[in-house]
Design a protein around this motif. Structure first.
Motif, mmCIF file in Angstrom:
data_model
loop_
_atom_site.group_PDB
_atom_site.id
_atom_site.type_symbol
_atom_site.label_atom_id
_atom_site.label_comp_id
_atom_site.label_asym_id
_atom_site.label_seq_id
_atom_site.Cartn_x
_atom_site.Cartn_y
_atom_site.Cartn_z
ATOM 1 N N LYS A 40 -9.939 -72.211 107.884
ATOM 2 C CA LYS A 40 -8.526 -72.212 107.530
ATOM 3 C C LYS A 40 -7.883 -70.900 107.981
ATOM 4 C CE LYS A 40 -8.296 -72.844 103.176
ATOM 5 N NZ LYS A 40 -8.063 -73.218 101.785
ATOM 6 N N PRO A 41 -6.607 -70.954 108.338
ATOM 7 C CA PRO A 41 -5.921 -69.732 108.768
ATOM 8 C C PRO A 41 -5.926 -68.642 107.693
ATOM 9 C CG PRO A 41 -4.629 -71.644 109.378
ATOM 10 C CD PRO A 41 -5.768 -72.138 108.546
ATOM 11 N N SER A 42 -5.849 -69.031 106.426
ATOM 12 C CA SER A 42 -5.852 -68.029 105.361
ATOM 13 C C SER A 42 -7.202 -67.314 105.283
ATOM 14 C CB SER A 42 -5.530 -68.679 104.013
ATOM 15 O OG SER A 42 -6.489 -69.663 103.697
ATOM 16 N N VAL A 43 -8.280 -68.053 105.492
ATOM 17 C CA VAL A 43 -9.614 -67.457 105.455
ATOM 18 C C VAL A 43 -9.804 -66.534 106.654
ATOM 19 C CG1 VAL A 43 -12.088 -67.981 105.576
ATOM 20 C CG2 VAL A 43 -10.578 -69.398 104.188
ATOM 21 N N GLU A 44 -9.299 -66.966 107.813
ATOM 22 C CA GLU A 44 -9.389 -66.162 109.023
ATOM 23 C C GLU A 44 -8.615 -64.850 108.864
ATOM 24 O OE1 GLU A 44 -8.282 -67.346 113.419
ATOM 25 O OE2 GLU A 44 -9.409 -68.944 112.429
ATOM 26 N N LYS A 45 -7.424 -64.962 108.275
ATOM 27 C CA LYS A 45 -6.586 -63.778 108.057
ATOM 28 C C LYS A 45 -7.251 -62.826 107.072
ATOM 29 C CE LYS A 45 -1.872 -62.465 106.891
ATOM 30 N NZ LYS A 45 -0.571 -62.937 106.438
ATOM 31 N N ARG A 46 -7.854 -63.361 106.038
ATOM 32 C CA ARG A 46 -8.546 -62.523 105.053
ATOM 33 C C ARG A 46 -9.708 -61.776 105.703
ATOM 34 N NH1 ARG A 46 -9.887 -65.302 99.702
ATOM 35 N NH2 ARG A 46 -7.780 -64.613 99.284
#
Length: 65
Positions: A40-46
């Motif tokens: 997920k983009p949120s996991v990648e960003k984190r």
């Protein structure tokens, strides 16, 4: 597609080493592994934020000590 010109009389091991180095620099395997499963983009960003804070911490420690 990678093209490695082999010169006349060049050792095959040396040409193979050049090929492997060029292959690593293209990051083909890294892309294939990343496409294997969706993140997920949120996991990648984190993960990027955690890595950035880690690198920042290393740089500040290097400046101080």
């Amino acid at each position: 597609m990678l093209i490695i010109p082999v010169k006349e009389g060049e050792n095959i091991d040396r040409a193979l080493k050049r090929y492997k180095r060029k292959f690593d620099r293209t990051k083909t395997m890294k892309q294939l592994r990343n496409r294997k499963h969706f993140t997920k983009p949120s996991v990648e960003k984190r993960a990027q934020m955690i890595k950035a804070s880690y690198v920042q911490r290393l740089r500040t420690q290097e400046e101080v000590g």
